[in-house]
Scaffold this motif. Structure first.
Motif, short mmCIF file in Angstrom:
data_model
loop_
_atom_site.label_atom_id
_atom_site.label_comp_id
_atom_site.label_asym_id
_atom_site.label_seq_id
_atom_site.Cartn_x
_atom_site.Cartn_y
_atom_site.Cartn_z
N VAL A 112 0.85 -1.20 0.00
CA VAL A 112 0.00 0.00 0.00
C VAL A 112 0.88 1.24 0.00
O VAL A 112 1.80 1.36 0.81
N LYS A 113 0.58 2.17 -0.92
CA LYS A 113 1.33 3.42 -1.02
C LYS A 113 0.36 4.59 -1.01
O LYS A 113 -0.77 4.48 -1.49
N ASP A 114 0.84 5.72 -0.49
CA ASP A 114 0.00 6.92 -0.47
C ASP A 114 0.07 7.63 -1.83
O ASP A 114 0.71 7.14 -2.75
N GLY A 115 -0.56 8.79 -1.92
CA GLY A 115 -0.62 9.53 -3.17
C GLY A 115 0.74 9.98 -3.71
O GLY A 115 0.91 10.18 -4.91
N GLN A 116 1.74 10.11 -2.83
CA GLN A 116 3.08 10.52 -3.25
C GLN A 116 3.98 9.32 -3.52
O GLN A 116 5.16 9.49 -3.84
N GLY A 117 3.46 8.10 -3.35
CA GLY A 117 4.26 6.90 -3.60
C GLY A 117 4.99 6.38 -2.39
O GLY A 117 5.75 5.42 -2.49
N ALA A 118 4.80 7.00 -1.23
CA ALA A 118 5.46 6.54 -0.01
C ALA A 118 4.65 5.40 0.61
O ALA A 118 3.43 5.39 0.54
N PRO A 119 5.33 4.41 1.23
CA PRO A 119 4.60 3.31 1.85
C PRO A 119 3.73 3.79 3.01
O PRO A 119 4.13 4.69 3.75
N VAL A 120 2.56 3.20 3.15
CA VAL A 120 1.65 3.54 4.24
C VAL A 120 1.86 2.52 5.35
O VAL A 120 1.63 1.33 5.16
N LYS A 121 2.33 3.01 6.50
CA LYS A 121 2.68 2.12 7.61
C LYS A 121 1.59 2.11 8.67
O LYS A 121 0.78 3.02 8.76
N GLY A 122 1.61 1.05 9.48
CA GLY A 122 0.78 0.99 10.67
C GLY A 122 -0.68 0.66 10.46
O GLY A 122 -1.51 0.96 11.31
N LEU A 123 -1.02 0.05 9.35
CA LEU A 123 -2.42 -0.30 9.10
C LEU A 123 -2.70 -1.72 9.58
O LEU A 123 -1.80 -2.54 9.74
N LYS A 124 -3.96 -1.98 9.80
CA LYS A 124 -4.42 -3.34 10.09
C LYS A 124 -5.41 -3.70 8.99
O LYS A 124 -6.36 -2.95 8.74
N GLY A 125 -5.19 -4.83 8.35
CA GLY A 125 -6.03 -5.16 7.21
C GLY A 125 -6.58 -6.57 7.24
O GLY A 125 -6.01 -7.47 7.84
N THR A 126 -7.70 -6.72 6.58
CA THR A 126 -8.29 -8.03 6.33
C THR A 126 -8.63 -8.12 4.85
O THR A 126 -8.93 -7.10 4.21
N VAL A 127 -8.58 -9.32 4.33
CA VAL A 127 -8.89 -9.55 2.92
C VAL A 127 -9.82 -10.76 2.83
O VAL A 127 -9.56 -11.80 3.42
N ARG A 128 -10.90 -10.56 2.09
CA ARG A 128 -11.80 -11.67 1.78
C ARG A 128 -11.44 -12.18 0.41
O ARG A 128 -11.40 -11.42 -0.55
N LEU A 129 -11.16 -13.47 0.31
CA LEU A 129 -10.89 -14.11 -0.97
C LEU A 129 -12.17 -14.82 -1.39
O LEU A 129 -12.71 -15.62 -0.63
N LYS A 130 -12.65 -14.50 -2.59
CA LYS A 130 -13.94 -15.02 -3.03
C LYS A 130 -13.83 -15.60 -4.43
O LYS A 130 -13.11 -15.08 -5.26
N ARG A 131 -14.60 -16.67 -4.64
CA ARG A 131 -14.75 -17.26 -5.97
C ARG A 131 -16.18 -17.01 -6.42
O ARG A 131 -17.10 -17.08 -5.62
N ASN A 132 -16.38 -16.76 -7.71
CA ASN A 132 -17.72 -16.51 -8.20
C ASN A 132 -18.58 -17.76 -8.25
O ASN A 132 -19.77 -17.70 -7.99
N GLU A 133 -17.98 -18.90 -8.58
CA GLU A 133 -18.84 -20.05 -8.81
C GLU A 133 -19.26 -20.78 -7.54
O GLU A 133 -20.23 -21.51 -7.54
N THR A 134 -18.53 -20.60 -6.45
CA THR A 134 -18.92 -21.27 -5.21
C THR A 134 -18.36 -20.51 -4.02
O THR A 134 -17.26 -19.98 -4.07
N ASN A 135 -19.13 -20.46 -2.95
CA ASN A 135 -18.61 -19.82 -1.74
C ASN A 135 -17.98 -20.83 -0.81
O ASN A 135 -17.52 -20.47 0.27
N ALA A 136 -17.89 -22.08 -1.21
CA ALA A 136 -17.26 -23.10 -0.38
C ALA A 136 -15.76 -22.85 -0.23
O ALA A 136 -15.15 -23.29 0.74
N LEU A 137 -15.16 -22.15 -1.17
CA LEU A 137 -13.72 -21.88 -1.14
C LEU A 137 -13.39 -20.51 -0.57
O LEU A 137 -12.21 -20.17 -0.44
N ASP A 138 -14.39 -19.70 -0.27
CA ASP A 138 -14.16 -18.34 0.23
C ASP A 138 -13.48 -18.38 1.59
O ASP A 138 -13.64 -19.33 2.36
N GLY A 139 -12.76 -17.32 1.87
CA GLY A 139 -12.11 -17.22 3.18
C GLY A 139 -11.71 -15.79 3.46
O GLY A 139 -11.68 -14.94 2.58
N THR A 140 -11.42 -15.53 4.73
CA THR A 140 -10.96 -14.22 5.17
C THR A 140 -9.63 -14.40 5.89
O THR A 140 -9.49 -15.30 6.71
#
Length: 160
Positions: free
Chosen positions: A87-115
């Protein structure tokens, strides 16, 4: 055209019964192939949460506008079982100190989805161990908090 001059001509066989039989055989063979292909990879579209999403649609629009106003950019990918977001800010510098989550999703089935929860691995680099998912197209929906406003990112990536 017959063998003897006094012999009556042989009736000619019509090719239509054979052509109809061959045509029907081809149609049956193609249908069997379609059935086999369809049964190996069923195109079941599974959806959930759409009623809840509709109820909070305006809040989602407001969050996306606030996220865009930050001007941040990201690069994302999955390699060798590791999900990495840079993750970089508008000037291209790295953005530090964040906490993130990502949901991984498939269109054909939610059996493989995860966070997965991302941990900061370096300045502006956030990673999470994730079992190597099934190859194909995956939808990544990231949410980072800890900055001036929650930052959202959604993208589709191909995993080989």
């Amino acid at each position: 055209m017959s063998g003897s001059p006094g012999e009556p001509p042989k009736p000619r066989r019509s090719p239509w019964p054979i052509a109809i039989g061959v045509g029907l055989s081809i149609v049956i063979a193609v249908n069997v192939v379609f059935f086999i292909v369809a049964s190996r990879n069923p195109p079941v579209i599974e959806t959930d949460e759409y009623y809840d999403k509709a109820l909070h649609h305006q809040a989602t629009i407001d969050e996306r506008k606030a996220s865009q106003a930050l001007g941040w950019t990201a690069e994302a990918g999955v390699e060798a079982g590791t999900l990495r977001y840079t993750v970089k800010d508008g000037q291209g510098a790295p953005v530090k100190g964040l906490k993130g989550t990502v949901r991984l999703k498939r269109n054909e089935t939610n059996a493989l989805d995860g966070t997965v929860t991302l941990a900061e691995a370096g300045p502006g680099i956030y990673e999470a161990a994730h079992p190597t998912p099934k190859p194909g197209l995956w939808r990544l929906e990231a949410r980072f908090e800890g900055g001036p406003a929650p930052w959202l990112d959604a993208r589709t990536v191909r995993i080989e």
